[in-house]
Write a protein that holds these residues in place. Structure first.
Motif, mmCIF file in Angstrom:
data_model
loop_
_atom_site.group_PDB
_atom_site.id
_atom_site.type_symbol
_atom_site.label_atom_id
_atom_site.label_comp_id
_atom_site.label_asym_id
_atom_site.label_seq_id
_atom_site.Cartn_x
_atom_site.Cartn_y
_atom_site.Cartn_z
ATOM 1 N N ARG A 100 -0.328 -3.075 7.706
ATOM 2 C CA ARG A 100 -0.088 -2.061 6.700
ATOM 3 C C ARG A 100 1.422 -1.933 6.541
ATOM 4 N NH1 ARG A 100 -4.588 -3.176 7.156
ATOM 5 N NH2 ARG A 100 -6.434 -1.848 7.388
ATOM 6 N N PRO A 101 1.923 -1.849 5.333
ATOM 7 C CA PRO A 101 1.191 -1.814 4.078
ATOM 8 C C PRO A 101 0.566 -3.165 3.753
ATOM 9 C CG PRO A 101 3.523 -2.014 3.634
ATOM 10 C CD PRO A 101 3.391 -1.786 5.123
ATOM 11 N N LEU A 102 -0.398 -3.139 2.859
ATOM 12 C CA LEU A 102 -1.011 -4.382 2.410
ATOM 13 C C LEU A 102 0.013 -5.203 1.636
ATOM 14 C CD1 LEU A 102 -4.403 -3.014 1.002
ATOM 15 C CD2 LEU A 102 -3.933 -3.906 3.303
ATOM 16 N N VAL A 103 0.027 -6.504 1.888
ATOM 17 C CA VAL A 103 0.921 -7.416 1.173
ATOM 18 C C VAL A 103 0.147 -8.688 0.837
ATOM 19 C CG1 VAL A 103 3.041 -6.566 2.253
ATOM 20 C CG2 VAL A 103 1.741 -8.416 3.345
ATOM 21 N N PRO A 104 0.580 -9.447 -0.159
ATOM 22 C CA PRO A 104 -0.100 -10.702 -0.494
ATOM 23 C C PRO A 104 -0.124 -11.672 0.689
ATOM 24 C CG PRO A 104 1.358 -10.044 -2.272
ATOM 25 C CD PRO A 104 1.658 -9.135 -1.124
ATOM 26 N N GLY A 105 -1.231 -12.409 0.809
ATOM 27 C CA GLY A 105 -1.356 -13.429 1.849
ATOM 28 C C GLY A 105 -2.178 -13.007 3.046
ATOM 29 N N LEU A 106 -2.507 -11.726 3.158
ATOM 30 C CA LEU A 106 -3.240 -11.236 4.328
ATOM 31 C C LEU A 106 -4.723 -11.612 4.284
ATOM 32 C CD1 LEU A 106 -1.853 -7.601 4.677
ATOM 33 C CD2 LEU A 106 -1.179 -9.621 6.004
ATOM 34 N N ASP A 189 -7.514 5.591 -1.214
ATOM 35 C CA ASP A 189 -6.512 6.632 -1.021
ATOM 36 C C ASP A 189 -6.005 6.597 0.424
ATOM 37 O OD1 ASP A 189 -6.889 7.449 -3.607
ATOM 38 O OD2 ASP A 189 -8.279 9.081 -3.084
ATOM 39 N N GLY A 190 -4.698 6.743 0.562
ATOM 40 C CA GLY A 190 -4.110 6.775 1.892
ATOM 41 C C GLY A 190 -3.732 5.414 2.445
ATOM 42 N N VAL A 191 -4.064 4.330 1.722
ATOM 43 C CA VAL A 191 -3.711 2.976 2.178
ATOM 44 C C VAL A 191 -2.463 2.524 1.426
ATOM 45 C CG1 VAL A 191 -4.440 0.574 2.334
ATOM 46 C CG2 VAL A 191 -6.104 2.407 2.701
ATOM 47 N N ASP A 192 -1.416 2.223 2.166
ATOM 48 C CA ASP A 192 -0.169 1.784 1.551
ATOM 49 C C ASP A 192 -0.260 0.317 1.152
ATOM 50 O OD1 ASP A 192 1.030 4.251 1.880
ATOM 51 O OD2 ASP A 192 1.828 3.744 3.863
ATOM 52 N N ALA A 193 0.406 -0.020 0.050
ATOM 53 C CA ALA A 193 0.428 -1.402 -0.435
ATOM 54 C C ALA A 193 1.805 -1.728 -0.985
ATOM 55 C CB ALA A 193 -0.629 -1.606 -1.512
ATOM 56 N N ASP A 194 2.246 -2.958 -0.776
ATOM 57 C CA ASP A 194 3.542 -3.412 -1.257
ATOM 58 C C ASP A 194 3.372 -4.785 -1.905
ATOM 59 O OD1 ASP A 194 6.122 -4.145 -1.750
ATOM 60 O OD2 ASP A 194 6.742 -4.234 0.356
ATOM 61 N N PRO A 195 3.487 -4.879 -3.239
ATOM 62 C CA PRO A 195 3.343 -6.191 -3.893
ATOM 63 C C PRO A 195 4.301 -7.244 -3.353
ATOM 64 C CG PRO A 195 3.229 -4.437 -5.502
ATOM 65 C CD PRO A 195 3.641 -3.791 -4.203
ATOM 66 N N GLY A 196 5.476 -6.839 -2.837
ATOM 67 C CA GLY A 196 6.385 -7.795 -2.230
ATOM 68 C C GLY A 196 7.100 -8.677 -3.238
ATOM 69 N N ASP A 197 7.885 -9.597 -2.741
ATOM 70 C CA ASP A 197 8.668 -10.490 -3.596
ATOM 71 C C ASP A 197 7.847 -11.638 -4.145
ATOM 72 O OD1 ASP A 197 10.900 -8.963 -3.239
ATOM 73 O OD2 ASP A 197 11.666 -10.148 -1.570
ATOM 74 N N VAL A 198 6.806 -12.045 -3.427
ATOM 75 C CA VAL A 198 5.962 -13.151 -3.893
ATOM 76 C C VAL A 198 4.502 -12.778 -3.665
ATOM 77 C CG1 VAL A 198 7.637 -14.991 -3.509
ATOM 78 C CG2 VAL A 198 6.154 -14.292 -1.629
#
Length: 321
Positions: A100-106, A189-198
């Protein structure tokens, strides 16, 4: 040959093959592999292409080539792929821990699926959602809207306590030619996410409307199993890609073919990865299947849906960092 000529030849050969290979739906196959060739365009130079023909077995290649005129054979690129399979999880690898946070590739998946890849983020009905394949987030159609999505996926130790999203949309796989294997799940709700650079970071957040036919276009992806890999697009507009799912064979048209620059571009568990263009980081495609044979290195070929087609099918908008 010129691209328009290649497209004309593709249409002629497709019509000819249809006469010898009547269209068979997945439900008619009884689990057997589809052997009709997939046909697309392989870029050679700006404005020029050869016909890309992909077959499952050596015998199919011999039969196909023996029936072609010499002039036509000079303009085709025939490769034997073996079976083409969706890319569910097979073994432990990178990006498989709870993060966490969620990011692409996981690692991510429906509770009834082993594990696949969180490809990126989209906006669906005004809400942030994770993007992946139908066979990853919706169990190939067995799941229903409202089902949980776990991070990590069950194969990587995910449990109901690891719920991060709710299945919101999935494009159904049919017994006819499909365009995408795609689904999206709204972030809880309550789950963080980050699109990130790629994929699709600040250098290139716009999804192109289709994929240009450029020779040796280099691409990249981050997937749950093989992590970050580099490859090149070897064919576009590939029709008749036959993918062996648990419920039988499903066909796909207008697909993108990619091979790794050194070794395999993808492996089991990378399904759902979003593929981006190396030159500007523009997100291009959604990875969904691959073979263990074929390509210039013999390490296999990867197949992906054009991302613009995926977004249109889901009614979603791409979200960059």
């Amino acid at each position: 040959m010129l691209i328009d000529s290649a497209r004309e030849l593709k249409a002629r050969l497709t019509a000819r093959l249809a006469e010898g290979f009547p269209l068979v739906t997945a439900s008619d196959l009884g689990g057997r592999l589809w052997t009709r060739p997939a046909i697309g365009l392989a870029p050679v130079s700006p404005g020029r292409a050869r016909l890309a023909i992909r077959v499952a077995a050596e015998a199919d290649a011999r039969v196909l080539l023996s029936g072609l005129e010499d002039a036509v054979r000079a303009e085709v690129d025939v490769r034997v792929t073996g079976p083409i399979l969706p890319q569910p999880a097979r073994s432990p690898a990178q990006l498989q821990r709870r993060t966490r946070p969620l990011v692409p590739g996981l690692s991510v998946a429906h509770p009834a699926v082993s594990a696949g890849t969180l490809g990126g983020f989209v906006r669906l009905g005004g809400r942030l959602a994770v993007l992946s394949n139908n066979h990853v987030l919706a169990a190939g159609g067995a799941g229903t809207v409202g089902d949980a999505v776990l991070q990590p996926g069950p194969a990587d130790g995910g449990t109901p306590a690891d719920r991060v999203a709710t299945l919101a949309a999935a494009v159904r796989l049919t017994d006819r030619a499909n365009r995408v294997d795609a689904a999206a799940a709204t972030v809880d709700d309550g789950v963080d996410a980050d699109p990130g650079d790629v994929p699709g970071g600040p250098l290139g957040a716009t999804v192109p409307d289709g994929v240009d036919l450029e020779p040796d276009e280099e691409v990249e992806k981050v997937g749950r199993t093989t992590g970050h890999t580099r490859g090149r697009i070897t064919a576009v507009e590939v029709d008749g890609v036959a993918v062996q799912y648990d419920d039988g064979v499903h066909l796909f048209d207008d697909q993108i073919e990619i091979e790794g620059l050194s070794g395999a571009f993808s492996a089991g568990g990378d399904s759902g990865s979003v593929i981006w263009r190396s030159s500007d980081r523009a997100p291009l495609a959604l990875l969904f299947a691959g073979s263990t044979r074929g390509g210039s290195t013999g390490a296999g070929l990867t197949f992906a849906n054009p991302l613009s087609t995926v977004l249109a099918a889901l009614g979603a908008e791409w979200v960059a960092s």
